[in-house]
Design a protein around this motif. Sequence first.
Motif, PDB file in Angstrom:
ATOM      1  N   CYS A  20       0.208  -1.442   0.154  1.00 25.69           N
ATOM      2  CA  CYS A  20       0.066   0.530   0.313  1.00 25.69           C
ATOM      3  C   CYS A  20       0.930   1.716   0.084  1.00 25.69           C
TER       4      CYS A  20
ATOM      5  N   PHE B  76      -0.773   4.229   0.565  1.00 25.81           N
ATOM      6  CA  PHE B  76      -0.885   5.040   1.772  1.00 25.81           C
ATOM      7  C   PHE B  76       0.339   5.128   2.868  1.00 25.81           C
ATOM      8  N   LYS B  77      -0.562   6.107   3.760  1.00 21.04           N
ATOM      9  CA  LYS B  77       0.509   5.710   5.057  1.00 21.04           C
ATOM     10  C   LYS B  77      -0.562   6.317   6.485  1.00 21.04           C
ATOM     11  N   CYS B  78      -1.438   5.700   6.507  1.00 17.73           N
ATOM     12  CA  CYS B  78      -2.099   5.371   7.533  1.00 17.73           C
ATOM     13  C   CYS B  78      -1.488   4.669   8.450  1.00 17.73           C
TER      14      CYS B  78
ATOM     15  N   PHE C 201      -2.523   4.408  11.631  1.00 18.41           N
ATOM     16  CA  PHE C 201      -2.728   3.674  12.480  1.00 18.41           C
ATOM     17  C   PHE C 201      -2.527   2.081  12.020  1.00 18.41           C
ATOM     18  N   CYS C 202      -1.686   1.543  10.939  1.00 10.80           N
ATOM     19  CA  CYS C 202      -2.480   0.545  10.106  1.00 10.80           C
ATOM     20  C   CYS C 202      -0.955  -0.023  10.132  1.00 10.80           C
TER      21      CYS C 202
ATOM     22  N   PHE D 296      -0.723  -3.774   8.700  1.00  9.80           N
ATOM     23  CA  PHE D 296      -1.472  -4.484   7.917  1.00  9.80           C
ATOM     24  C   PHE D 296      -0.081  -4.297   6.467  1.00  9.80           C
ATOM     25  N   SER D 297      -0.844  -3.186   5.904  1.00  9.89           N
ATOM     26  CA  SER D 297       0.135  -1.922   5.040  1.00  9.89           C
ATOM     27  C   SER D 297       1.223  -2.431   4.910  1.00  9.89           C
TER      28      SER D 297
ATOM     29  N   GLY E 107      -7.734  -4.598   0.734  1.00  8.53           N
ATOM     30  CA  GLY E 107      -6.635  -4.681   0.304  1.00  8.53           C
ATOM     31  C   GLY E 107      -5.816  -3.125   0.511  1.00  8.53           C
ATOM     32  N   GLY E 108      -4.506  -3.368   0.302  1.00  9.94           N
ATOM     33  CA  GLY E 108      -3.677  -2.101   0.734  1.00  9.94           C
ATOM     34  C   GLY E 108      -4.308  -1.345  -0.858  1.00  9.94           C
ATOM     35  N   ILE E 109      -3.599  -0.044  -1.150  1.00  9.42           N
ATOM     36  CA  ILE E 109      -3.676   0.506  -2.143  1.00  9.42           C
ATOM     37  C   ILE E 109      -2.575   0.152  -2.727  1.00  9.42           C
TER      38      ILE E 109
ATOM     39  N   LEU F 127     -12.420   4.322   0.152  1.00  8.39           N
ATOM     40  CA  LEU F 127     -11.100   4.431  -0.519  1.00  8.39           C
ATOM     41  C   LEU F 127     -10.218   3.616  -1.725  1.00  8.39           C
TER      42      LEU F 127
ATOM     43  N   LYS G 152      -5.459  10.073   3.141  1.00  7.29           N
ATOM     44  CA  LYS G 152      -6.708   9.228   2.859  1.00  7.29           C
ATOM     45  C   LYS G 152      -7.719  10.428   1.847  1.00  7.29           C
TER      46      LYS G 152
HETATM   47  S1  SF4 Z   1      -3.677  -0.771   3.415  1.00  8.75           S
HETATM   48 FE1  SF4 Z   1      -5.624   1.096   4.155  1.00  8.75          FE
HETATM   49  S2  SF4 Z   1      -5.316   1.336   5.990  1.00  8.75           S
HETATM   50 FE2  SF4 Z   1      -3.668   0.813   5.872  1.00  8.75          FE
HETATM   51  S3  SF4 Z   1      -2.148   1.981   4.594  1.00  8.75           S
HETATM   52 FE3  SF4 Z   1      -3.202   1.222   2.693  1.00  8.75          FE
HETATM   53  S4  SF4 Z   1      -5.185   2.057   2.994  1.00  8.75           S
HETATM   54 FE4  SF4 Z   1      -4.021   2.787   5.157  1.00  8.75          FE
END
Ligand code: SF4
Length: 801
Positions: free
Chosen positions: A476, A478-480, A482-483, A485-486, A525-527, A558, A606
């Motif tokens: 992914c 993105f830099k969320c 809290f995440c 997972f990515s 899933g991740g982006i 998203l 996001k």
């Molecule tokens: S997987 Fe979703 S929540 Fe995690 S960084 Fe990417 S966009 Fe954000």
Amino acid sequence: MSAVAMLNHFPLYQRLSREEALSLSELSDIAPLLAAASRRRDVVHADAISYSRKVFIPLTQLCRDVCHYCTFAHPPRKGERAFLSPEEVLRIAEAGRKAGCKEALFTLGDKPELRYRAAREELAALGYETTISYLVAMAELVFRETGLFPHANPGLLEDADLAALRGVSLSQGIMLESVSERLCAKGGAHYGSPDKQPAARLDTIRRAGEHAIPFTSGILIGIGETREERIDSLLALRDLNDRYGHIQEIIVQNFRPKPGTRMAGWQAPPLEDHLWTIAVARLIFEPEMNIQAPPNLSPGDLEALVQAGINDWGGVSPVTPDHVNPEAPWPHLVRLAEATERAGKRLTERLAIYPSHARHALKWVDPKLRTALYDHIDADGWPREDSWCPGRSDVPPPRDVALIGRRAHASGPIERILNKALDAEPLAEAEIVRLFRARDAEFSAVCAAADDLRRRVNGDIVSYVVTRNINYTNICYFKCQFCAFSKGKLSENLRGRPYDLEMAEVAQRVKDAWQRGASEVCMQGGIHPSYTGDKYLQICRTVKEAVPEMHIHAFSPLEVWQGAKTLGVSVRDFLARLKDAGLGTLPGTAAEILDDEVRELLCADKIRTDEWLEVMRTAHQLGFRSTATIMFGHIDRYEHWARHLVRIRDLQAETGGFTEFVPLPFVHMEAPIYLKGRSRPGPTFRETILMHAVARLVLNPHITNIQASWVKLGPDGVAHCLDAGVNDLGGTLMDESISRAAGASHGQEMVPQRMEALILAAGRLPRQRTTLYGNPPAALRERSFAAAIEHASATPLRRQL
Ligand code: SF4
């Protein structure tokens, strides 16, 4: 207008002008004044009277001042050390920690090294040049070794001192005492005390504001000042607070004559005078201000102090005496709680920093203390009541367990709000915030109301869906924050292995899921940087080719937004293409908190609140149904939760497209924002239960299904939510991996047998459902149970059956 008429109609958000305050000086009957102060306090502080459980560390009792009422300071004494040693400091702090204290109050004389050689020599022997530098070192030592939060009270301070202390203490303070210059003249209480010059003290308080230090100040009454001078002292503090917002409490302390002092023969101010001053202080400041009176200086009059408008007792120590007023021991906490209750209030613990400032810790707290503070507070800035955290195998706290489901007495305001919600009247943001503040009996009342409503709307049936999670990629860009997972080179988090599933693998998992009785695949899933909208269309087609009957519940707003953008088409067009490709419903994830103040810090890159809502609005207009979620308990506050619920409610009133609301408590263990010391470790248990209950009430009658997440709450937590408005337990999941990446330990799958056993144990009736709350085909349902038994013989699932 007479003074009494003014008091009876004093507007909530008006503050007394100097003239108005002066007009109260000669009141013959102070009852209307006390009533006005009480009313004003109650609007914001409700039934809470706070205190800080502290240990008192008198670092030195030498002082260069000679205040005529003081027994704390004394000249050097032969055979006595001038300063506590580091070992003595730690010993006191450790005793405090063992007694449950959270604050280490450092009170000390003002710069004794400027007056006494003994102080200079002892500081030098300890390796320090000044009292302040020694204080900084000792505060740091106490925080590091015991975890107690220091509060420093060392007198006048320069910029460098304030800055150094900010790095080791949660709050600081200096009593203004009085702006009266007269008291510094010969014969006055402050004669010969250079640090008591009002201008110098106001200057320290101003500098503290510039350094964004949560600050304590106040006035000392009965030392020769007039009522007019008290009013001017309070107004001087108000002016400074208007500029900086840093004053977190105003202490109205009453002078007590002490034997052995020059003022031993003075009269203490009468109780009525103290009450008058407290009430005037309450009306001079905005209602949010914390007004404090020390309980040990007015034993026997505690209820009267409450009636005058205080909302705080200050620091109370279970282990050390009040070294400043050694003749006046602190009341035992049990007796203080009883007296507070007799006054119609509830004793509640706070930290050295008040909730008002703890809620904005990024502004008010040094990063070195912030992580520890976040670990100690809830979303409202109060100390956490329990050590339970979402995603961990913690046992829920028993106190709350006992309270849930019990029809409890609720205060008038809560009862009114609950009745309004039960009558399906829309609640305002402030009313929703008030529900989130419910504790003890009020908490029980909110849960009971939500439970009653659930019974009325859903009966005793608790539904769940047999579903398989397929997270096609964890890469992914993105830099969320809290995440956990990515993964991927553009992510801040490089733990674990990045993957991007082949479509053949997706197809296989779909077929497996169908064989195991799943009616739905839940796909997010991740982006992935290489994904375009075509990829999402391809995923849908892959699923439908593998199992045409499988319901596709996929793509957060998203992903929809991103897919449309990468194809250069509108969200509406892209959603229409997804529909043609077989998409059934949308998960309401990526909502996190629908408030841009939070999103700015939590997931800056996001989609924004309006964009999330717009994707959902468009999807609903195209005939899609979706869920709605909230991911809460990190940097958010109750007003953010309230706004989120209002936005979901309003959109649902417009479109009717949401099938259910799903609270997702933040799992902190591996989350980057927590590991960087910038978030709390999830909501408390009380907050978690309340989110489900309050959602049930706020969303009435628009959203009728409230879901609890077993992945985040575990079976025990879910069982309690079932008594607080929940009627759905979501999916069996098969391959849960997002919460697991964040450190959750409640497993990857909840097989139907276990799900139904859990529901039955809660005294409710299980029902397997489809995504849209229909009944799955009987054959599919049978397969879901049979498959679990088959797997149990060969896999760790055996443990689940
Ligand atoms: S997987 Fe979703 S929540 Fe995690 S960084 Fe990417 S966009 Fe954000």
